[in-house]
Design a protein around this motif. Structure first.
Motif, PDB file in Angstrom:
ATOM      1  N   LEU A  38      25.544 -19.311  -0.221  1.00 56.44           N
ATOM      2  CA  LEU A  38      24.198 -19.402  -0.792  1.00 56.44           C
ATOM      3  C   LEU A  38      24.211 -19.489  -2.315  1.00 56.44           C
ATOM      4  CD1 LEU A  38      22.180 -16.947   1.482  1.00 56.44           C
ATOM      5  CD2 LEU A  38      21.883 -19.428   1.285  1.00 56.44           C
ATOM      6  N   VAL A  39      25.295 -19.025  -2.929  1.00 57.25           N
ATOM      7  CA  VAL A  39      25.436 -19.166  -4.380  1.00 57.25           C
ATOM      8  C   VAL A  39      26.173 -20.456  -4.732  1.00 57.25           C
ATOM      9  CG1 VAL A  39      26.454 -18.157  -6.469  1.00 57.25           C
ATOM     10  CG2 VAL A  39      25.323 -16.680  -4.792  1.00 57.25           C
ATOM     11  N   ALA A  40      27.323 -20.670  -4.107  1.00 57.67           N
ATOM     12  CA  ALA A  40      28.155 -21.826  -4.457  1.00 57.67           C
ATOM     13  C   ALA A  40      27.499 -23.155  -4.083  1.00 57.67           C
ATOM     14  CB  ALA A  40      29.520 -21.707  -3.778  1.00 57.67           C
ATOM     15  N   PHE A  41      26.734 -23.163  -2.987  1.00 59.68           N
ATOM     16  CA  PHE A  41      26.165 -24.417  -2.490  1.00 59.68           C
ATOM     17  C   PHE A  41      24.649 -24.361  -2.372  1.00 59.68           C
ATOM     18  CE2 PHE A  41      30.494 -24.318  -0.521  1.00 59.68           C
ATOM     19  CZ  PHE A  41      31.037 -25.318  -1.307  1.00 59.68           C
ATOM     20  N   TYR A  42      24.012 -23.629  -3.273  1.00 60.98           N
ATOM     21  CA  TYR A  42      22.555 -23.485  -3.205  1.00 60.98           C
ATOM     22  C   TYR A  42      21.846 -24.840  -3.210  1.00 60.98           C
ATOM     23  CZ  TYR A  42      17.763 -22.287  -4.526  1.00 60.98           C
ATOM     24  OH  TYR A  42      16.399 -22.185  -4.567  1.00 60.98           O
ATOM     25  N   HIS A  67      14.284 -22.619  -6.636  1.00 61.66           N
ATOM     26  CA  HIS A  67      13.580 -21.717  -7.544  1.00 61.66           C
ATOM     27  C   HIS A  67      14.574 -20.789  -8.238  1.00 61.66           C
ATOM     28  CE1 HIS A  67       9.792 -23.020  -5.759  1.00 61.66           C
ATOM     29  NE2 HIS A  67      10.318 -22.799  -4.572  1.00 61.66           N
ATOM     30  N   ASP A  68      14.342 -20.541  -9.515  1.00 61.28           N
ATOM     31  CA  ASP A  68      15.208 -19.644 -10.273  1.00 61.28           C
ATOM     32  C   ASP A  68      15.244 -18.256  -9.648  1.00 61.28           C
ATOM     33  OD1 ASP A  68      15.748 -21.678 -12.020  1.00 61.28           O
ATOM     34  OD2 ASP A  68      14.357 -20.988 -13.581  1.00 61.28           O
ATOM     35  N   SER A  69      14.119 -17.835  -9.097  1.00 59.02           N
ATOM     36  CA  SER A  69      14.065 -16.504  -8.481  1.00 59.02           C
ATOM     37  C   SER A  69      14.997 -16.422  -7.273  1.00 59.02           C
ATOM     38  CB  SER A  69      12.635 -16.161  -8.064  1.00 59.02           C
ATOM     39  OG  SER A  69      12.145 -17.109  -7.126  1.00 59.02           O
ATOM     40  N   ALA A  70      15.094 -17.523  -6.522  1.00 60.13           N
ATOM     41  CA  ALA A  70      15.992 -17.550  -5.364  1.00 60.13           C
ATOM     42  C   ALA A  70      17.448 -17.536  -5.812  1.00 60.13           C
ATOM     43  CB  ALA A  70      15.712 -18.774  -4.510  1.00 60.13           C
ATOM     44  N   VAL A  71      17.755 -18.267  -6.883  1.00 55.54           N
ATOM     45  CA  VAL A  71      19.117 -18.277  -7.428  1.00 55.54           C
ATOM     46  C   VAL A  71      19.523 -16.870  -7.839  1.00 55.54           C
ATOM     47  CG1 VAL A  71      20.572 -19.098  -9.319  1.00 55.54           C
ATOM     48  CG2 VAL A  71      19.015 -20.686  -8.173  1.00 55.54           C
ATOM     49  N   LYS A  72      18.619 -16.190  -8.556  1.00 51.33           N
ATOM     50  CA  LYS A  72      18.914 -14.819  -8.991  1.00 51.33           C
ATOM     51  C   LYS A  72      19.083 -13.889  -7.804  1.00 51.33           C
ATOM     52  CE  LYS A  72      17.279 -11.059 -11.957  1.00 51.33           C
ATOM     53  NZ  LYS A  72      17.589 -10.032 -10.949  1.00 51.33           N
ATOM     54  N   ARG A  73      18.203 -14.003  -6.827  1.00 46.15           N
ATOM     55  CA  ARG A  73      18.283 -13.142  -5.644  1.00 46.15           C
ATOM     56  C   ARG A  73      19.610 -13.359  -4.913  1.00 46.15           C
ATOM     57  NH1 ARG A  73      14.017 -14.697  -3.555  1.00 46.15           N
ATOM     58  NH2 ARG A  73      14.810 -16.242  -2.074  1.00 46.15           N
ATOM     59  N   ASN A  74      20.002 -14.610  -4.759  1.00 46.46           N
ATOM     60  CA  ASN A  74      21.254 -14.907  -4.073  1.00 46.46           C
ATOM     61  C   ASN A  74      22.450 -14.335  -4.828  1.00 46.46           C
ATOM     62  OD1 ASN A  74      19.899 -16.296  -2.058  1.00 46.46           O
ATOM     63  ND2 ASN A  74      20.210 -18.307  -3.002  1.00 46.46           N
ATOM     64  N   ASN A  98      22.506 -10.534  -4.451  1.00 50.11           N
ATOM     65  CA  ASN A  98      22.982 -10.180  -3.109  1.00 50.11           C
ATOM     66  C   ASN A  98      24.496 -10.335  -2.998  1.00 50.11           C
ATOM     67  OD1 ASN A  98      20.396  -9.591  -2.207  1.00 50.11           O
ATOM     68  ND2 ASN A  98      20.065 -11.612  -1.295  1.00 50.11           N
ATOM     69  N   LEU A  99      25.012 -11.374  -3.626  1.00 56.78           N
ATOM     70  CA  LEU A  99      26.464 -11.594  -3.583  1.00 56.78           C
ATOM     71  C   LEU A  99      27.197 -10.519  -4.383  1.00 56.78           C
ATOM     72  CD1 LEU A  99      28.978 -13.134  -2.808  1.00 56.78           C
ATOM     73  CD2 LEU A  99      28.515 -14.759  -4.659  1.00 56.78           C
ATOM     74  N   VAL A 100      26.672 -10.164  -5.544  1.00 60.28           N
ATOM     75  CA  VAL A 100      27.294  -9.100  -6.339  1.00 60.28           C
ATOM     76  C   VAL A 100      27.349  -7.806  -5.527  1.00 60.28           C
ATOM     77  CG1 VAL A 100      26.959  -7.578  -8.327  1.00 60.28           C
ATOM     78  CG2 VAL A 100      26.754 -10.042  -8.609  1.00 60.28           C
ATOM     79  N   ALA A 101      26.246  -7.451  -4.872  1.00 57.54           N
ATOM     80  CA  ALA A 101      26.219  -6.235  -4.055  1.00 57.54           C
ATOM     81  C   ALA A 101      27.254  -6.306  -2.931  1.00 57.54           C
ATOM     82  CB  ALA A 101      24.817  -6.018  -3.478  1.00 57.54           C
ATOM     83  N   GLU A 102      27.400  -7.494  -2.341  1.00 61.52           N
ATOM     84  CA  GLU A 102      28.372  -7.670  -1.258  1.00 61.52           C
ATOM     85  C   GLU A 102      29.808  -7.546  -1.771  1.00 61.52           C
ATOM     86  OE1 GLU A 102      29.532  -8.192   2.689  1.00 61.52           O
ATOM     87  OE2 GLU A 102      27.536  -7.835   1.857  1.00 61.52           O
ATOM     88  N   LEU A 103      30.083  -8.165  -2.905  1.00 63.55           N
ATOM     89  CA  LEU A 103      31.427  -8.082  -3.492  1.00 63.55           C
ATOM     90  C   LEU A 103      31.764  -6.651  -3.887  1.00 63.55           C
ATOM     91  CD1 LEU A 103      31.270 -11.308  -5.678  1.00 63.55           C
ATOM     92  CD2 LEU A 103      32.760 -10.967  -3.685  1.00 63.55           C
TER      93      LEU A 103
END
Length: 225
Positions: A115-119, A129-136, A139-144
């Motif tokens: 969702l980040v690499a291939f948004y 949307h920028d908000s979706a990019v930030k949210r993704n 979410n990835l930071v929390a997962e990592l």
């Protein structure tokens, strides 16, 4: 026995890589395989659709038996060839439970990375949307960070569930993929140590995505995470 197997795959795809690592671990070399191009949309070809009607890779066939979902294919191979090659599911109930847990969580990591690499591929141009990019990214930071925490509790030289297992088969391609896309070694030292522990394992080195030898790092899209 491997000669009755066919794998259609795409280089750099974590799902494809999982299956190839498992085949190596189970000493099933000699299977028929064909490298296809995502860029040329080979995965939508009739050749693939005959095995995988979803038009996705991997497409895997053993005799008349077809199993295309990568984790399912890995489990199938381990169960069909238990006494061959390396054991990938531990016997101990606690280790087995941990292995299944981390193995399935590896799919969540795949999803959040994609969702980040291939948004731009997932979201049509008018729906980005920028908000979706930030949210993704959040979410990835929390997962990592969650995976950093898991590895904090892993003994030196050990893997996700003790001995090398299907948990590592599923998780490692995601982590290799993240570092290829610029993930910071300094901010994720446990993931970096795990990556270094596994990258030269024979089953992984043999199946390393061929184009990665030509280009060390594809992009820096994850460098700020």
């Amino acid at each position: 026995m491997a000669k009755s197997m066919t794998l259609l795959w795409g280089a750099g795809s974590p799902p494809c890589w999982r299956v190839m690592i498992t085949l190596e671990e189970k000493n099933l070399q000699g299977y028929k395989h064909k490298l296809l191009s995502f860029e040329k949309e080979d995965h939508k070809s009739q050749e693939v659709l005959q095995i995988n009607p979803r038009g996705q890779l991997p497409a895997f066939k053993h005799g008349d038996d077809i199993i295309n979902e990568s984790v399912g294919a890995c489990l199938y191979l381990e169960n069909q060839f238990k006494s061959q090659g390396n054991k990938l599911i531990p016997d101990s109930p606690p280790q087995q439970a941990l292995m299944y847990q981390r193995m399935m969580e590896g799919l969540t990591l795949t999803e959040k990375l994609n969702l980040v690499a291939f948004y731009d591929l997932y979201a049509p141009e008018g729906e980005r949307h920028d908000s979706a990019v930030k949210r993704n990214k959040d979410n990835l930071v929390a997962e990592l960070q969650r995976w950093e925490g898991y590895l904090e509790n892993v003994a030196a030289g050990s893997y996700l569930a003790g001995a090398f297992s299907l948990a590592d088969v599923v998780a490692f391609p995601n982590i290799a993929y993240a570092f290829r896309y610029g993930l910071s070694v300094g901010r994720y030292p446990k993931l970096a140590k795990y990556y270094s522990l596994l990258k030269d394992r024979p089953s992984i080195k043999t199946t390393w995505p061929p184009q990665w030898y030509q280009i060390a790092q594809r992009s820096e899209i994850l460098k700020d995470l």
